[in-house]
Design a protein around this motif. Structure first.
Motif, PDB file in Angstrom:
ATOM      1  N   LYS A 125     -24.496  23.531 102.020  1.00 39.00           N
ATOM      2  CA  LYS A 125     -25.152  24.387 101.031  1.00 39.00           C
ATOM      3  C   LYS A 125     -24.339  25.647 100.791  1.00 39.00           C
ATOM      4  O   LYS A 125     -24.107  26.048  99.639  1.00 39.00           O
ATOM      5  CB  LYS A 125     -26.572  24.739 101.525  1.00 39.00           C
ATOM      6  CG  LYS A 125     -27.361  25.591 100.549  1.00 39.00           C
ATOM      7  CD  LYS A 125     -28.750  25.883 101.097  1.00 39.00           C
ATOM      8  CE  LYS A 125     -29.550  26.762 100.137  1.00 39.00           C
ATOM      9  NZ  LYS A 125     -30.893  27.069 100.689  1.00 39.00           N
ATOM     10  N   VAL A 126     -23.884  26.297 101.868  1.00 35.73           N
ATOM     11  CA  VAL A 126     -23.123  27.536 101.753  1.00 35.73           C
ATOM     12  C   VAL A 126     -21.817  27.330 101.008  1.00 35.73           C
ATOM     13  O   VAL A 126     -21.418  28.137 100.170  1.00 35.73           O
ATOM     14  CB  VAL A 126     -22.853  28.136 103.145  1.00 35.73           C
ATOM     15  CG1 VAL A 126     -21.814  29.250 103.088  1.00 35.73           C
ATOM     16  CG2 VAL A 126     -24.148  28.689 103.749  1.00 35.73           C
ATOM     17  N   LEU A 127     -21.124  26.220 101.334  1.00 38.11           N
ATOM     18  CA  LEU A 127     -19.830  25.953 100.701  1.00 38.11           C
ATOM     19  C   LEU A 127     -19.951  25.157  99.406  1.00 38.11           C
ATOM     20  O   LEU A 127     -18.956  24.835  98.779  1.00 38.11           O
ATOM     21  CB  LEU A 127     -18.918  25.196 101.677  1.00 38.11           C
ATOM     22  CG  LEU A 127     -18.510  25.962 102.944  1.00 38.11           C
ATOM     23  CD1 LEU A 127     -17.549  25.126 103.780  1.00 38.11           C
ATOM     24  CD2 LEU A 127     -17.878  27.304 102.597  1.00 38.11           C
ATOM     25  N   ASN A 128     -21.212  24.858  99.044  1.00 39.06           N
ATOM     26  CA  ASN A 128     -21.464  24.113  97.816  1.00 39.06           C
ATOM     27  C   ASN A 128     -20.724  22.776  97.805  1.00 39.06           C
ATOM     28  O   ASN A 128     -20.087  22.378  96.818  1.00 39.06           O
ATOM     29  CB  ASN A 128     -21.063  24.934  96.582  1.00 39.06           C
ATOM     30  CG  ASN A 128     -21.673  24.378  95.293  1.00 39.06           C
ATOM     31  OD1 ASN A 128     -22.731  23.760  95.310  1.00 39.06           O
ATOM     32  ND2 ASN A 128     -20.981  24.590  94.186  1.00 39.06           N
ATOM     33  N   ILE A 129     -20.803  22.075  98.945  1.00 39.65           N
ATOM     34  CA  ILE A 129     -20.135  20.782  99.098  1.00 39.65           C
ATOM     35  C   ILE A 129     -21.076  19.679  98.668  1.00 39.65           C
ATOM     36  O   ILE A 129     -22.227  19.614  99.096  1.00 39.65           O
ATOM     37  CB  ILE A 129     -19.714  20.553 100.570  1.00 39.65           C
ATOM     38  CG1 ILE A 129     -18.707  21.621 101.010  1.00 39.65           C
ATOM     39  CG2 ILE A 129     -19.120  19.170 100.751  1.00 39.65           C
ATOM     40  CD1 ILE A 129     -18.354  21.528 102.474  1.00 39.65           C
ATOM     41  N   PRO A 173     -17.251  31.901 105.750  1.00 35.35           N
ATOM     42  CA  PRO A 173     -18.667  32.045 106.105  1.00 35.35           C
ATOM     43  C   PRO A 173     -18.845  31.932 107.619  1.00 35.35           C
ATOM     44  O   PRO A 173     -18.118  31.188 108.285  1.00 35.35           O
ATOM     45  CB  PRO A 173     -19.341  30.869 105.393  1.00 35.35           C
ATOM     46  CG  PRO A 173     -18.385  30.429 104.349  1.00 35.35           C
ATOM     47  CD  PRO A 173     -17.024  30.748 104.867  1.00 35.35           C
ATOM     48  N   ILE A 174     -19.804  32.684 108.159  1.00 39.74           N
ATOM     49  CA  ILE A 174     -20.091  32.661 109.594  1.00 39.74           C
ATOM     50  C   ILE A 174     -21.537  32.222 109.777  1.00 39.74           C
ATOM     51  O   ILE A 174     -22.446  32.789 109.178  1.00 39.74           O
ATOM     52  CB  ILE A 174     -19.860  34.047 110.230  1.00 39.74           C
ATOM     53  CG1 ILE A 174     -18.403  34.481 110.035  1.00 39.74           C
ATOM     54  CG2 ILE A 174     -20.223  34.021 111.716  1.00 39.74           C
ATOM     55  CD1 ILE A 174     -18.117  35.903 110.509  1.00 39.74           C
ATOM     56  N   ILE A 175     -21.725  31.216 110.607  1.00 39.49           N
ATOM     57  CA  ILE A 175     -23.061  30.651 110.814  1.00 39.49           C
ATOM     58  C   ILE A 175     -23.456  30.763 112.279  1.00 39.49           C
ATOM     59  O   ILE A 175     -22.697  30.382 113.170  1.00 39.49           O
ATOM     60  CB  ILE A 175     -23.100  29.174 110.377  1.00 39.49           C
ATOM     61  CG1 ILE A 175     -22.795  29.060 108.873  1.00 39.49           C
ATOM     62  CG2 ILE A 175     -24.453  28.552 110.688  1.00 39.49           C
ATOM     63  CD1 ILE A 175     -22.687  27.636 108.383  1.00 39.49           C
ATOM     64  N   ASP A 190     -10.877  18.427 104.968  1.00 38.24           N
ATOM     65  CA  ASP A 190     -11.803  18.897 103.940  1.00 38.24           C
ATOM     66  C   ASP A 190     -12.487  20.171 104.415  1.00 38.24           C
ATOM     67  O   ASP A 190     -12.867  21.020 103.615  1.00 38.24           O
ATOM     68  CB  ASP A 190     -12.877  17.837 103.661  1.00 38.24           C
ATOM     69  CG  ASP A 190     -12.298  16.550 103.094  1.00 38.24           C
ATOM     70  OD1 ASP A 190     -11.395  16.631 102.246  1.00 38.24           O
ATOM     71  OD2 ASP A 190     -12.754  15.468 103.514  1.00 38.24           O
ATOM     72  N   LEU A 191     -12.651  20.254 105.739  1.00 37.32           N
ATOM     73  CA  LEU A 191     -13.373  21.375 106.322  1.00 37.32           C
ATOM     74  C   LEU A 191     -12.827  21.674 107.714  1.00 37.32           C
ATOM     75  O   LEU A 191     -12.524  20.755 108.470  1.00 37.32           O
ATOM     76  CB  LEU A 191     -14.869  21.022 106.416  1.00 37.32           C
ATOM     77  CG  LEU A 191     -15.826  22.064 106.983  1.00 37.32           C
ATOM     78  CD1 LEU A 191     -15.856  23.298 106.095  1.00 37.32           C
ATOM     79  CD2 LEU A 191     -17.213  21.471 107.100  1.00 37.32           C
ATOM     80  N   LYS A 237     -12.798  28.835 101.589  1.00 39.72           N
ATOM     81  CA  LYS A 237     -13.783  27.891 101.057  1.00 39.72           C
ATOM     82  C   LYS A 237     -13.780  26.569 101.822  1.00 39.72           C
ATOM     83  O   LYS A 237     -14.613  25.702 101.576  1.00 39.72           O
ATOM     84  CB  LYS A 237     -13.498  27.619  99.578  1.00 39.72           C
ATOM     85  CG  LYS A 237     -13.674  28.841  98.691  1.00 39.72           C
ATOM     86  CD  LYS A 237     -13.378  28.507  97.241  1.00 39.72           C
ATOM     87  CE  LYS A 237     -13.552  29.726  96.354  1.00 39.72           C
ATOM     88  NZ  LYS A 237     -13.252  29.429  94.933  1.00 39.72           N
ATOM     89  N   ARG A 238     -12.822  26.410 102.728  1.00 46.48           N
ATOM     90  CA  ARG A 238     -12.740  25.180 103.529  1.00 46.48           C
ATOM     91  C   ARG A 238     -12.908  25.458 105.011  1.00 46.48           C
ATOM     92  O   ARG A 238     -12.656  24.595 105.841  1.00 46.48           O
ATOM     93  CB  ARG A 238     -11.392  24.486 103.320  1.00 46.48           C
ATOM     94  CG  ARG A 238     -11.171  23.936 101.932  1.00 46.48           C
ATOM     95  CD  ARG A 238     -10.020  22.939 101.906  1.00 46.48           C
ATOM     96  NE  ARG A 238      -8.766  23.526 102.333  1.00 46.48           N
ATOM     97  CZ  ARG A 238      -8.135  23.209 103.453  1.00 46.48           C
ATOM     98  NH1 ARG A 238      -8.643  22.336 104.290  1.00 46.48           N
ATOM     99  NH2 ARG A 238      -6.979  23.780 103.751  1.00 46.48           N
ATOM    100  N   CYS A 239     -13.341  26.657 105.358  1.00 45.29           N
ATOM    101  CA  CYS A 239     -13.436  27.030 106.772  1.00 45.29           C
ATOM    102  C   CYS A 239     -14.799  27.641 107.058  1.00 45.29           C
ATOM    103  O   CYS A 239     -15.352  28.368 106.226  1.00 45.29           O
ATOM    104  CB  CYS A 239     -12.319  28.030 107.098  1.00 45.29           C
ATOM    105  SG  CYS A 239     -12.223  28.487 108.836  1.00 45.29           S
TER     106      CYS A 239
END
Length: 270
Positions: free
Chosen positions: A262-266, A244-246, A144-145, A190-192
Motif C-alpha cells: 500500500k505504501v509503495l503503491n505496488i 519508508p520506515i515501518i 523489485d523490493l 521507491k524500491r526499499c
C-alpha cells in the motif's frame, strides 16, 4: 512403409496439452500418425488456411478453441470441405457447464496466463533464497523490493511471503560493525523499505531465538543498550536512503506485507 495419417491440431494457445491427448489416442492404433500444429489461431483467415490444407492432405482436424465464433466457423468449413473435425474441449466444457450451472468464460490462453503466474512465483522464491540476508549484494539492484533492518525484524519471512506474491525481494541486515553494501545507497527509495521494531519487543524475540538454539541469553545480542545502538544506526541508514520506515512490532507478516504494498503503491502480481 505406409504414409502416416495426418492430424492437424488447431489451438488458440500453444497446443501442447492437446497434442498429448492426440498422441494418447494415436498409440491405440497400429497405423502411423503425424501431428501438425497450428498454434495461436486468432482469426477466420487462420482457420480457412488450415482447413484447406487439411482437405488437400486428407487430414483429421482436432481443435481446442474456446471462442464460439471461431469454433462455429471450423465446424462450418470442415463440413463444406468434407474434413473430419473434432472439438476436443466441447464434451468436457458441457459437463462442467452442467455441473456448475455456469457459462464458460471463453477466453483464450487462460492456462498460459496461469502458468506465467506459477513460474513468476517460483522465480521470485528462488531469488529470495539467493539474496537472503545479504548473501549477494548484486541482488539489491535486481530486486523489485529491498528490505533492510536489524536482526530479527522479520526480513526473511517477509521476503518469502512477498516472493509467493510474485515479487523478487532482497533483504539486507543492518549491523553497526558491518559497512552497508555500496549498492544499497544507490537503490531507489521507491524500491526499499526499512523495518524497525520496539527495543523491548526485539529483546524478547532475540531471547527466544537464543533459547531455541540452546544458547545463553547473557550475550551482547540481547543487551538492551546494544539493541538501542543497533536501532539508532539502522534508522540513520534508512533516513539517508529516504525510504519508508515501518514498525513491525507485534505485526503479522501478512499485515506488514499488505502495508508495504500500500505504501509503495505496488500492484498485486499473483
Amino acid at each position: 512403409m505406409d504414409k502416416p495419417a495426418m492430424v492437424y491440431l488447431l489451438s488458440d494457445s500453444v497446443g501442447e496439452t492437446a497434442e498429448y491427448v492426440i498422441k494418447a489416442v494415436a498409440t491405440q492404433f497400429r497405423s502411423p500418425f503425424e501431428i501438425k500444429r497450428f498454434p495461436y489461431i486468432k482469426s477466420i483467415k487462420d482457420i480457412e488456411q488450415a482447413i484447406l490444407m487439411a482437405k488437400e492432405n486428407s487430414a483429421i482436424v482436432a481443435y481446442t478453441l474456446v471462442v464460439p465464433d471461431l469454433k462455429e466457423y471450423i465446424d462450418q468449413k470442415s463440413y463444406e470441405y468434407g474434413v473430419e473435425a473434432v472439438d476436443l474441449l466441447e464434451p468436457l466444457l458441457n459437463a462442467f457447464k452442467k455441473k456448475t450451472e455456469e457459462e464458460p468464460i471463453n477466453e483464450p490462453m487462460l492456462m498460459r496466463k496461469l502458468d506465467k503466474k506459477y513460474f513468476r512465483k517460483v522465480e521470485a522464491i528462488e531469488f529470495a533464497v539467493k539474496y537472503d540476508d545479504a548473501k549477494d549484494a548484486e541482488g539489491i539492484m535486481l530486486a523489485d523490493l529491498v528490505l533492510i533492518g536489524v536482526s530479527r525484524t522479520s526480513k526473511t519471512p517477509l521476503s518469502m511471503y512477498l516472493a509467493n506474491k510474485g515479487y523478487k525481494v532482497a533483504n539486507i541486515p543492518l549491523i553497526p560493525e558491518v559497512p552497508v553494501p555500496e549498492q544499497l545507497m544507490n537503490v531507489s527509495k521507491k524500491r526499499c523499505v526499512g523495518l524497525i521494531i520496539r527495543p523491548d519487543t526485539l529483546n524478547e524475540i532475540r531471547k527466544e531465538r537464543l533459547k531455541s538454539l540452546g544458547i545463553t541469553s547473557d550475550t551482547a545480542y540481547v543487551n538492551l543498550q546494544r539493541i538501542f545502538n543497533e536501532l539508532d544506526y539502522a534508522e540513520g541508514i534508512m533516513k539517508r536512503i529516504g525510504c519508508p520506515i515501518i514498525d513491525v512490532s507485534n505485526k503479522a507478516v501478512e499485515e506488514t506485507a499488505d502495508y508495504i504494498m500500500k505504501v509503495l503503491n505496488i500492484e498485486r502480481r499473483i
